[in-house]
Design a protein around this motif. Sequence first.
Motif, short mmCIF file in Angstrom:
data_model
loop_
_atom_site.label_atom_id
_atom_site.label_comp_id
_atom_site.label_asym_id
_atom_site.label_seq_id
_atom_site.Cartn_x
_atom_site.Cartn_y
_atom_site.Cartn_z
N PHE A 57 -16.39 65.42 77.37
CA PHE A 57 -15.12 64.92 76.81
C PHE A 57 -15.14 64.97 75.29
CE2 PHE A 57 -12.33 61.61 75.18
CZ PHE A 57 -11.14 61.96 75.81
N LYS A 58 -16.27 64.70 74.68
CA LYS A 58 -16.34 64.73 73.22
C LYS A 58 -16.03 66.13 72.69
CE LYS A 58 -19.32 63.39 69.36
NZ LYS A 58 -20.64 62.86 68.97
N ASP A 99 -12.27 66.57 73.08
CA ASP A 99 -11.56 65.75 72.10
C ASP A 99 -11.62 66.38 70.71
OD1 ASP A 99 -10.19 63.45 71.11
OD2 ASP A 99 -12.11 62.66 70.42
N TRP A 143 -2.15 65.18 71.77
CA TRP A 143 -3.42 64.77 72.36
C TRP A 143 -3.77 63.33 71.97
CZ3 TRP A 143 -6.71 65.62 76.03
CH2 TRP A 143 -8.01 65.11 75.94
N ILE A 144 -3.48 62.95 70.74
CA ILE A 144 -3.78 61.57 70.31
C ILE A 144 -3.01 60.56 71.16
CG2 ILE A 144 -3.50 59.94 68.40
CD1 ILE A 144 -4.07 62.25 66.48
N LYS A 187 -4.52 60.61 74.71
CA LYS A 187 -5.86 60.03 74.79
C LYS A 187 -5.81 58.51 74.90
CE LYS A 187 -8.53 60.22 71.20
NZ LYS A 187 -9.43 60.68 70.12
N ASN A 188 -4.77 57.89 74.32
CA ASN A 188 -4.65 56.44 74.40
C ASN A 188 -4.38 55.94 75.82
OD1 ASN A 188 -5.04 56.16 71.62
ND2 ASN A 188 -2.85 56.36 71.18
N LEU A 229 -5.99 57.23 78.51
CA LEU A 229 -7.11 57.61 79.37
C LEU A 229 -7.95 56.40 79.75
CD1 LEU A 229 -8.28 60.94 77.70
CD2 LEU A 229 -6.73 60.61 79.63
N THR A 261 -5.89 58.88 83.85
CA THR A 261 -4.84 58.49 82.93
C THR A 261 -3.85 57.58 83.62
OG1 THR A 261 -3.02 59.28 81.55
CG2 THR A 261 -3.60 60.61 83.46
#
Length: 301
Positions: free
Chosen positions: A56-57, A60, A73-74, A77-78, A80, A108
């Motif tokens: 995932f890193k 990301d 994406w930001i 991502k919140n 997830l 998600t």
Amino acid sequence: MSFKEIFSDIPILIVLFTFILSILYCIIQYVKVNKNLSYIIKFISTFKKNDLNFRFKELDGWMLANPYVNSIWIEFKNTLVFSESVALREGENYQYKDISSAVQNVQTTFDPLYFFNDETLISSKFNYRLIQTIPTILTGFGPLFTFMKIAIAFGMIDFTSPEKTINSVAAFMQGMQSAAFVSVVAVSSSLIYLLIEKLLFQILCKKPLVRIQNIFGELFASISSEKFLYELLRESKIQNNSAANLIGTMPKQFKRAFNETMAANLVPYLENLIFGLNQLNKQMKEAAKGSDGKDEIDGLF
């Protein structure tokens, strides 16, 4: 009308010039979107649902570095939810157990389609309103130039003499024909533009977008936030019960551990100490007897 008359007519040239520029603008923007979407597909297609926790890193970092999709994406991502686990020791071995049995891998609380859709990945990347407005503009050119040419044609009629009347009426009819042809060209160009634009959108934009949506749907399964909170509450109650049982048995375990420690360490030390004192006593007795024949040590003890 001959081709020479068509291409020498300014209103018709304006309509055709607008049509060609609009098609070129549409192609350029859709090709640009297709390149960006294909670039995203090429990267995210290398990820699998089972190894997403470990990679995932990497995902990301790439998404944040891509200006085309980083803002989307930001926000995504919140939403997830990551699968958290704890290590439980059983003897000399450790066993990992998930905090929530309903949350596996990365999930998600929102549908990925809410973030990755036509508006966020396509229409917001260029002037999409202009592309949608061009058919109306082309159609509007038709009546605009038609009525303008009709007004000009009416102004050319001259009834001062029979000869001028015949010539002006002939010019008027030719002007009316040209005015009608402008409307035909405008409406035709609008319909052709609509057809080309829809085909380009479907092939260059919609098709890769659907693939991106399918990939994200496979990587991040949706879970409702209410269900996740309920699952965490249930697991929290189980852990609180285990903690209460541990606290209740702690005094007994401490007493047993203390007794075992005393028996294993202190008792052998005291036995060795007593044995050493006895040996010292014996040696002192023997030394006293060897010196004067009296057992003064017996008198002391």
